[in-house]
Design a protein around this motif. Sequence first.
Motif, PDB file in Angstrom:
ATOM      1  N   PRO A   7       0.831  -1.205   0.000  1.00 10.26           N
ATOM      2  CA  PRO A   7       0.000   0.000   0.000  1.00 10.26           C
ATOM      3  C   PRO A   7       0.865   1.255   0.000  1.00 10.26           C
ATOM      4  CG  PRO A   7      -0.669  -1.558   1.723  1.00 10.26           C
ATOM      5  CD  PRO A   7       0.663  -1.999   1.221  1.00 10.26           C
ATOM      6  N   ILE A   8       0.520   2.204  -0.875  1.00 12.55           N
ATOM      7  CA  ILE A   8       1.270   3.453  -0.997  1.00 12.55           C
ATOM      8  C   ILE A   8       0.298   4.615  -1.200  1.00 12.55           C
ATOM      9  CG2 ILE A   8       3.369   2.372  -1.911  1.00 12.55           C
ATOM     10  CD1 ILE A   8       2.459   3.228  -4.714  1.00 12.55           C
ATOM     11  N   THR A   9       0.831   5.815  -1.212  1.00 10.75           N
ATOM     12  CA  THR A   9       0.042   6.989  -1.542  1.00 10.75           C
ATOM     13  C   THR A   9      -0.099   7.098  -3.062  1.00 10.75           C
ATOM     14  OG1 THR A   9       2.094   8.270  -1.453  1.00 10.75           O
ATOM     15  CG2 THR A   9       0.721   8.281   0.508  1.00 10.75           C
ATOM     16  N   PRO A  10      -1.113   7.817  -3.568  1.00  7.08           N
ATOM     17  CA  PRO A  10      -2.132   8.556  -2.819  1.00  7.08           C
ATOM     18  C   PRO A  10      -3.209   7.651  -2.228  1.00  7.08           C
ATOM     19  CG  PRO A  10      -2.520   8.772  -5.171  1.00  7.08           C
ATOM     20  CD  PRO A  10      -1.223   8.039  -5.032  1.00  7.08           C
ATOM     21  N   VAL A  11      -3.834   8.160  -1.170  1.00 10.22           N
ATOM     22  CA  VAL A  11      -4.898   7.448  -0.464  1.00 10.22           C
ATOM     23  C   VAL A  11      -6.147   8.319  -0.509  1.00 10.22           C
ATOM     24  CG1 VAL A  11      -5.610   6.428   1.732  1.00 10.22           C
ATOM     25  CG2 VAL A  11      -3.191   6.437   1.088  1.00 10.22           C
ATOM     26  N   GLN A  12      -7.309   7.669  -0.703  1.00  5.91           N
ATOM     27  CA  GLN A  12      -8.577   8.411  -0.668  1.00  5.91           C
ATOM     28  C   GLN A  12      -9.565   7.639   0.194  1.00  5.91           C
ATOM     29  OE1 GLN A  12     -11.537   8.729  -4.049  1.00  5.91           O
ATOM     30  NE2 GLN A  12     -10.810  10.858  -4.031  1.00  5.91           N
ATOM     31  N   GLN A  13     -10.010   8.244   1.271  1.00  7.35           N
ATOM     32  CA  GLN A  13     -10.997   7.636   2.159  1.00  7.35           C
ATOM     33  C   GLN A  13     -10.618   6.200   2.514  1.00  7.35           C
ATOM     34  OE1 GLN A  13     -14.704   8.141   0.064  1.00  7.35           O
ATOM     35  NE2 GLN A  13     -14.836  10.319   0.577  1.00  7.35           N
ATOM     36  N   ASP A  14      -9.393   6.052   2.989  1.00 10.99           N
ATOM     37  CA  ASP A  14      -8.872   4.749   3.423  1.00 10.99           C
ATOM     38  C   ASP A  14      -8.678   3.752   2.284  1.00 10.99           C
ATOM     39  OD1 ASP A  14      -8.793   5.578   6.098  1.00 10.99           O
ATOM     40  OD2 ASP A  14     -10.884   4.987   6.411  1.00 10.99           O
ATOM     41  N   ASN A  15      -8.751   4.224   1.060  1.00  8.67           N
ATOM     42  CA  ASN A  15      -8.448   3.372  -0.088  1.00  8.67           C
ATOM     43  C   ASN A  15      -7.038   3.699  -0.573  1.00  8.67           C
ATOM     44  OD1 ASN A  15     -11.103   1.934  -0.827  1.00  8.67           O
ATOM     45  ND2 ASN A  15     -11.729   4.069  -0.577  1.00  8.67           N
ATOM     46  N   TYR A  16      -6.180   2.697  -0.583  1.00  9.65           N
ATOM     47  CA  TYR A  16      -4.785   2.885  -0.939  1.00  9.65           C
ATOM     48  C   TYR A  16      -4.556   2.766  -2.438  1.00  9.65           C
ATOM     49  CZ  TYR A  16      -3.800   2.024   4.038  1.00  9.65           C
ATOM     50  OH  TYR A  16      -3.756   2.082   5.403  1.00  9.65           O
ATOM     51  N   SER A  17      -3.493   3.398  -2.897  1.00  8.73           N
ATOM     52  CA  SER A  17      -2.864   2.999  -4.137  1.00  8.73           C
ATOM     53  C   SER A  17      -1.883   1.873  -3.788  1.00  8.73           C
ATOM     54  CB  SER A  17      -2.130   4.175  -4.785  1.00  8.73           C
ATOM     55  OG  SER A  17      -3.034   5.225  -5.064  1.00  8.73           O
ATOM     56  N   TYR A  18      -1.309   1.217  -4.812  1.00  9.55           N
ATOM     57  CA  TYR A  18      -0.448   0.068  -4.534  1.00  9.55           C
ATOM     58  C   TYR A  18       0.730   0.013  -5.488  1.00  9.55           C
ATOM     59  CZ  TYR A  18      -4.200  -1.849  -1.637  1.00  9.55           C
ATOM     60  OH  TYR A  18      -5.148  -2.028  -0.663  1.00  9.55           O
ATOM     61  N   ALA A  19       1.807  -0.556  -4.996  1.00 10.67           N
ATOM     62  CA  ALA A  19       2.858  -1.065  -5.869  1.00 10.67           C
ATOM     63  C   ALA A  19       2.707  -2.571  -5.883  1.00 10.67           C
ATOM     64  CB  ALA A  19       4.235  -0.671  -5.346  1.00 10.67           C
ATOM     65  N   MET A  20       2.880  -3.170  -7.058  1.00 14.89           N
ATOM     66  CA  MET A  20       2.705  -4.611  -7.203  1.00 14.89           C
ATOM     67  C   MET A  20       3.897  -5.202  -7.936  1.00 14.89           C
ATOM     68  SD  MET A  20      -0.215  -6.781  -9.289  1.00 14.89           S
ATOM     69  CE  MET A  20      -1.573  -6.031  -8.382  1.00 14.89           C
ATOM     70  N   ALA A  21       4.501  -6.217  -7.350  1.00 16.61           N
ATOM     71  CA  ALA A  21       5.601  -6.935  -7.988  1.00 16.61           C
ATOM     72  C   ALA A  21       5.145  -8.344  -8.330  1.00 16.61           C
ATOM     73  CB  ALA A  21       6.823  -6.982  -7.080  1.00 16.61           C
ATOM     74  N   VAL A  22       5.305  -8.716  -9.591  1.00 15.64           N
ATOM     75  CA  VAL A  22       5.080 -10.095 -10.020  1.00 15.64           C
ATOM     76  C   VAL A  22       6.459 -10.695 -10.242  1.00 15.64           C
ATOM     77  CG1 VAL A  22       3.947 -11.629 -11.666  1.00 15.64           C
ATOM     78  CG2 VAL A  22       2.914  -9.408 -11.115  1.00 15.64           C
ATOM     79  N   LEU A  23       6.842 -11.576  -9.346  1.00 17.72           N
ATOM     80  CA  LEU A  23       8.195 -12.122  -9.317  1.00 17.72           C
ATOM     81  C   LEU A  23       8.203 -13.561  -9.794  1.00 17.72           C
ATOM     82  CD1 LEU A  23      11.215 -11.896  -8.265  1.00 17.72           C
ATOM     83  CD2 LEU A  23      10.341 -12.878  -6.129  1.00 17.72           C
ATOM     84  N   SER A  24       9.130 -13.866 -10.691  1.00 19.92           N
ATOM     85  CA  SER A  24       9.336 -15.255 -11.131  1.00 19.92           C
ATOM     86  C   SER A  24      10.637 -15.770 -10.545  1.00 19.92           C
ATOM     87  CB  SER A  24       9.379 -15.353 -12.656  1.00 19.92           C
ATOM     88  OG  SER A  24       9.747 -16.667 -13.052  1.00 19.92           O
ATOM     89  N   GLN A  25      10.558 -16.861  -9.798  1.00 21.07           N
ATOM     90  CA  GLN A  25      11.758 -17.541  -9.342  1.00 21.07           C
ATOM     91  C   GLN A  25      12.020 -18.796 -10.181  1.00 21.07           C
ATOM     92  OE1 GLN A  25      13.064 -17.524  -5.371  1.00 21.07           O
ATOM     93  NE2 GLN A  25      11.343 -16.336  -4.579  1.00 21.07           N
ATOM     94  N   ARG A  26      11.361 -18.871 -11.317  1.00 19.70           N
ATOM     95  CA  ARG A  26      11.591 -19.988 -12.237  1.00 19.70           C
ATOM     96  C   ARG A  26      12.956 -19.836 -12.913  1.00 19.70           C
ATOM     97  NH1 ARG A  26       6.415 -22.339 -14.197  1.00 19.70           N
ATOM     98  NH2 ARG A  26       7.530 -22.863 -16.117  1.00 19.70           N
ATOM     99  N   THR A  27      13.566 -20.949 -13.229  1.00 13.18           N
ATOM    100  CA  THR A  27      14.887 -20.939 -13.875  1.00 13.18           C
ATOM    101  C   THR A  27      14.876 -21.737 -15.172  1.00 13.18           C
ATOM    102  OG1 THR A  27      15.567 -22.864 -12.555  1.00 13.18           O
ATOM    103  CG2 THR A  27      16.113 -20.678 -11.688  1.00 13.18           C
ATOM    104  N   ASP A  28      13.699 -21.887 -15.789  1.00  8.85           N
ATOM    105  CA  ASP A  28      13.582 -22.732 -16.979  1.00  8.85           C
ATOM    106  C   ASP A  28      13.891 -22.011 -18.282  1.00  8.85           C
ATOM    107  OD1 ASP A  28      11.382 -21.111 -16.978  1.00  8.85           O
ATOM    108  OD2 ASP A  28       9.911 -22.720 -16.823  1.00  8.85           O
ATOM    109  N   GLY A  29      14.254 -20.735 -18.206  1.00 15.19           N
ATOM    110  CA  GLY A  29      14.712 -20.038 -19.405  1.00 15.19           C
ATOM    111  C   GLY A  29      13.636 -19.492 -20.303  1.00 15.19           C
TER     112      GLY A  29
END
Length: 301
Positions: A220-242
Amino acid sequence: MHERGLRFGIYEDFGTHTCAGYPGIEGHLETDANTFAEWGVDYVKLDGCYTDPKDMDIGYPEFGAFLNNTGRPMVYSCSWPDYQLASGMVPNWTAIIETCNLWRNFDDIDDSWDSVSSIINYYGDNQDDIVPNAGPGHWNDPDMLIIGNFGLSYEQSKAQMAMWAIMASPLLMSVDLRTMHSEFKAILQNQALIDVNQDELGIQGTRVQKSNSIEIWIRPITPVQQDNYSYAMAVLSQRTDGTPISVAVNPASLGLNFPSGYEVVDLYSNTEYGTVLPDHQVNFSVNPTGVVITKWTIVTT
């Protein structure tokens, strides 16, 4: 150091010796604190070799008080909980939070993806215990960025920077500034990621989904409106199959339910996905041992 726009950090140890066998701080806490202030030190890392972890509950706060008494602002980095956890003790998190600006709670980082991955996994697997302790002025420290050294590929370097931003981690470079390649410099100077890392709310991100070595983390990050957050989202792959893998993200399933939706942008490629409503789906192509990190800004009317 200061003339070059850098901060001056120094390492010491609460015990009789440092982990490398040099003199420790035991018996000289006030003298060393005053000396660091006279030298213009900005950041003090206090390790915990060659001492009893039980003594840390007194010693770390005592040295912190001596640092404060100098009148010079110095960031105080503690290894206090790491040594106590390793010895089977339950750390006094209230005291640690009141005393330290940041603290280690897991293994030292090595210059390898295996090490970075193990730290990420530790933080994800133990997030219910770890995350509540973080906040403005007091941070969990998963250790240094190793971007630009020898052990990480370009994609893995992007992944470490993104995950450290999501985890609200202190950002400490370990690279030789004189020989750093431009592509790694660009990662370390990515202002959008630094802004996420430094978000004023100070909320550490969490892993909300994991399947087949694909993970989704949100913060959860700013900006916030009425207790509703903005977000940063990371989609991480730990796969090693190339092979890159396509990952479908449904915001509502992750708790992103703001009715007007979110403006979504990739923080590495600057790709704009437009307005995404909670029940929409976004597809990301994620490289092996790589990441896609996006900012989801609430749409205000």
